[in-house]
Design an enzyme around this catalytic site. Structure first.
Site, mmCIF file in Angstrom:
data_model
loop_
_atom_site.group_PDB
_atom_site.id
_atom_site.type_symbol
_atom_site.label_atom_id
_atom_site.label_comp_id
_atom_site.label_asym_id
_atom_site.label_seq_id
_atom_site.Cartn_x
_atom_site.Cartn_y
_atom_site.Cartn_z
ATOM 1 N N HIS A 126 0.974 -1.220 0.131
ATOM 2 C CA HIS A 126 -0.095 -0.024 0.166
ATOM 3 C C HIS A 126 0.971 1.326 0.010
ATOM 4 O O HIS A 126 1.445 1.629 0.955
ATOM 5 C CB HIS A 126 -0.866 0.096 1.253
ATOM 6 C CG HIS A 126 -1.963 -0.946 1.179
ATOM 7 N ND1 HIS A 126 -2.942 -0.969 0.328
ATOM 8 C CD2 HIS A 126 -2.156 -2.131 1.813
ATOM 9 C CE1 HIS A 126 -3.875 -2.147 0.689
ATOM 10 N NE2 HIS A 126 -3.300 -2.735 1.610
ATOM 11 N N HIS A 141 0.342 -5.372 -17.732
ATOM 12 C CA HIS A 141 -0.101 -6.716 -18.481
ATOM 13 C C HIS A 141 0.888 -7.268 -19.500
ATOM 14 O O HIS A 141 0.996 -8.387 -19.791
ATOM 15 C CB HIS A 141 -1.519 -6.152 -19.224
ATOM 16 C CG HIS A 141 -2.680 -6.365 -18.090
ATOM 17 N ND1 HIS A 141 -3.105 -7.506 -17.897
ATOM 18 C CD2 HIS A 141 -3.143 -5.413 -17.349
ATOM 19 C CE1 HIS A 141 -4.060 -7.294 -16.952
ATOM 20 N NE2 HIS A 141 -4.193 -5.927 -16.646
ATOM 21 N N ASN A 151 0.732 -13.422 -4.910
ATOM 22 C CA ASN A 151 0.909 -14.367 -4.116
ATOM 23 C C ASN A 151 1.183 -15.668 -4.825
ATOM 24 O O ASN A 151 0.897 -15.781 -6.264
ATOM 25 C CB ASN A 151 -0.458 -14.710 -3.362
ATOM 26 C CG ASN A 151 -1.376 -15.450 -3.960
ATOM 27 O OD1 ASN A 151 -1.520 -16.548 -4.155
ATOM 28 N ND2 ASN A 151 -2.325 -14.699 -4.434
ATOM 29 N N HIS A 211 -21.289 -7.397 -4.857
ATOM 30 C CA HIS A 211 -22.065 -6.622 -4.005
ATOM 31 C C HIS A 211 -21.831 -5.081 -4.481
ATOM 32 O O HIS A 211 -22.958 -4.223 -4.418
ATOM 33 C CB HIS A 211 -21.946 -6.663 -2.452
ATOM 34 C CG HIS A 211 -20.457 -6.166 -1.932
ATOM 35 N ND1 HIS A 211 -19.230 -7.045 -2.214
ATOM 36 C CD2 HIS A 211 -20.308 -5.242 -1.426
ATOM 37 C CE1 HIS A 211 -18.346 -6.147 -1.581
ATOM 38 N NE2 HIS A 211 -18.999 -4.848 -1.122
ATOM 39 N N GLY A 242 -4.704 -20.109 11.168
ATOM 40 C CA GLY A 242 -3.599 -19.521 11.134
ATOM 41 C C GLY A 242 -3.473 -18.208 11.938
ATOM 42 O O GLY A 242 -4.415 -17.839 12.878
ATOM 43 N N ARG A 243 -2.392 -17.617 11.950
ATOM 44 C CA ARG A 243 -2.237 -16.485 12.709
ATOM 45 C C ARG A 243 -2.838 -15.226 12.101
ATOM 46 O O ARG A 243 -2.580 -14.748 11.164
ATOM 47 C CB ARG A 243 -0.500 -16.234 12.887
ATOM 48 C CG ARG A 243 -0.258 -15.083 13.801
ATOM 49 C CD ARG A 243 1.470 -14.999 13.605
ATOM 50 N NE ARG A 243 1.899 -14.114 14.655
ATOM 51 C CZ ARG A 243 2.178 -12.844 14.506
ATOM 52 N NH1 ARG A 243 2.028 -12.354 13.051
ATOM 53 N NH2 ARG A 243 2.561 -11.972 15.189
ATOM 54 N N HIS A 257 -0.586 -6.478 -5.489
ATOM 55 C CA HIS A 257 -0.831 -7.809 -4.486
ATOM 56 C C HIS A 257 -0.030 -8.971 -5.647
ATOM 57 O O HIS A 257 -0.179 -8.917 -6.770
ATOM 58 C CB HIS A 257 -1.978 -8.157 -4.572
ATOM 59 C CG HIS A 257 -2.489 -9.537 -3.965
ATOM 60 N ND1 HIS A 257 -3.187 -10.375 -5.121
ATOM 61 C CD2 HIS A 257 -2.298 -10.276 -3.102
ATOM 62 C CE1 HIS A 257 -3.363 -11.494 -4.494
ATOM 63 N NE2 HIS A 257 -2.721 -11.544 -3.290
#
Length: 306
Positions: free
Chosen positions: A101, A151, A113, A181, A265-266, A111
């Site tokens: 951020h 991209h 992962n 939503h 998880g933590r 982001h």
């Protein structure tokens, strides 16, 4: 395990730890004087991780780069909802998750992962493994050249695996990072994949490594272009408002968040993706013709950026 040697999990773990180190070093290099706090933790049921967080930098208001490797007696429902045949199996899951951020509203949030999961064999059934991951970009103020770079780099990472891979994973990313939503995308997308085993272990692992490298190749030039762009209270308020959408997605839809919470998880590590500051405004809409409206009209619409 078909297509995977017995030491494969160890090689994935070593790579993920190296990736965590590499990303942290690269982000520190872009924000002189800032350093990641390192927080190692253990999980009672098995495994643990290393969470690294940079706070209150001049460039990055918050950046989190977390590694985890956990074991459990039964896959959580966030995994078995799509694979009901694996319900009740013990598992090993490991991954690296990155959320950045930035302070300047003209620098987008990013982001990435990469994760690897093995569901142990049971009742005569063999173990099942797969990779998942990807990266996506969430701008507050749109720049076409940044979207194109993001991209194009994603497309180049996919190119050795077939011409159809990038379009398919881009479409999957657009579909996944979508706030139902709100009926709007979270950002401009990128790549998203899950249940990846189609190229065998070696091929899939190679693909994940290419995606991990492509993230920095795509993001750092954007950071350098925009971090000195002047901004004021108006831009900052809009950034905080749009960060509220990020919070909504991560708490309602994000599979990684759900998996982490359901698997015990933590919590601090799972929720490091939440921005340090965000806000909501009741029924707010941007004025037509403003840069804020342009984000909705031009950038929060899936298109062929590459």
């Amino acid at each position: 395990m078909p297509g995977m040697d017995p030491e494969a999990a160890g090689s994935v773990r070593a790579y993920l730890l190296e990736l965590q180190d590499r990303i942290c070093s690269a982000l520190e290099g872009e924000d002189p004087g800032s350093r990641f706090h390192r927080d190692a933790w253990d999980r009672g049921e098995g495994g643990g991780g290393i969470t690294r967080v940079l706070l209150d930098g001049q460039v990055f208001e918050q950046a989190g780069v977390g590694f985890s490797s956990v074991r459990g007696a039964s896959l959580p429902t966030s995994s078995t909802a799509r694979r009901p045949d694996l319900a009740g199996r013990a598992f090993t899951a490991m991954g690296v998750s990155v959320v950045v951020h930035p302070r300047n509203p003209h620098v987008p949030t990013s982001h990435m992962n990469a994760r690897f999961l093995v569901a142990e064999g049971t009742g005569g059934q063999p173990p099942v493994w797969w990779f998942g991951g990807g990266f996506d970009l969430t701008p507050y103020y749109g720049y076409r050249e940044d979207c194109a770079l993001w991209h194009r780099t994603a497309r180049e990472a996919c190119a050795p695996f077939g011409d159809e891979v990038y379009p398919r994973l881009k479409a999957d990313c657009d579909a996944y990072f979508f706030l139902k939503h709100r009926n709007e995308p979270r950002g401009i997308g990128g790549l998203f994949f899950d249940d990846l085993d189609r190229w065998g272990f070696k091929g899939c692992f190679d693909f994940v490594r290419r995606v991990g490298s492509a993230y920095l190749e795509a993001y750092l030039p954007i950071v350098r272009r925009r971090r000195e762009t002047p901004y004021g209270e108006r831009e900052r308020e809009f950034q905080l408002y749009r960060r509220g959408r990020y919070v909504e997605f991560n708490l309602i839809y994000d599979r990684g968040t759900l998996f982490g919470l359901q698997s015990g998880g933590r919590t601090e590590s799972i929720l490091m993706s939440i921005p340090p500051r965000a806000r909501w405004r009741y029924d707010w809409k941007p004025e037509p013709g403003t840069p804020e409206a342009e984000l909705y009209d031009e950038y929060l619409k899936p298109k062929d950026w590459a």
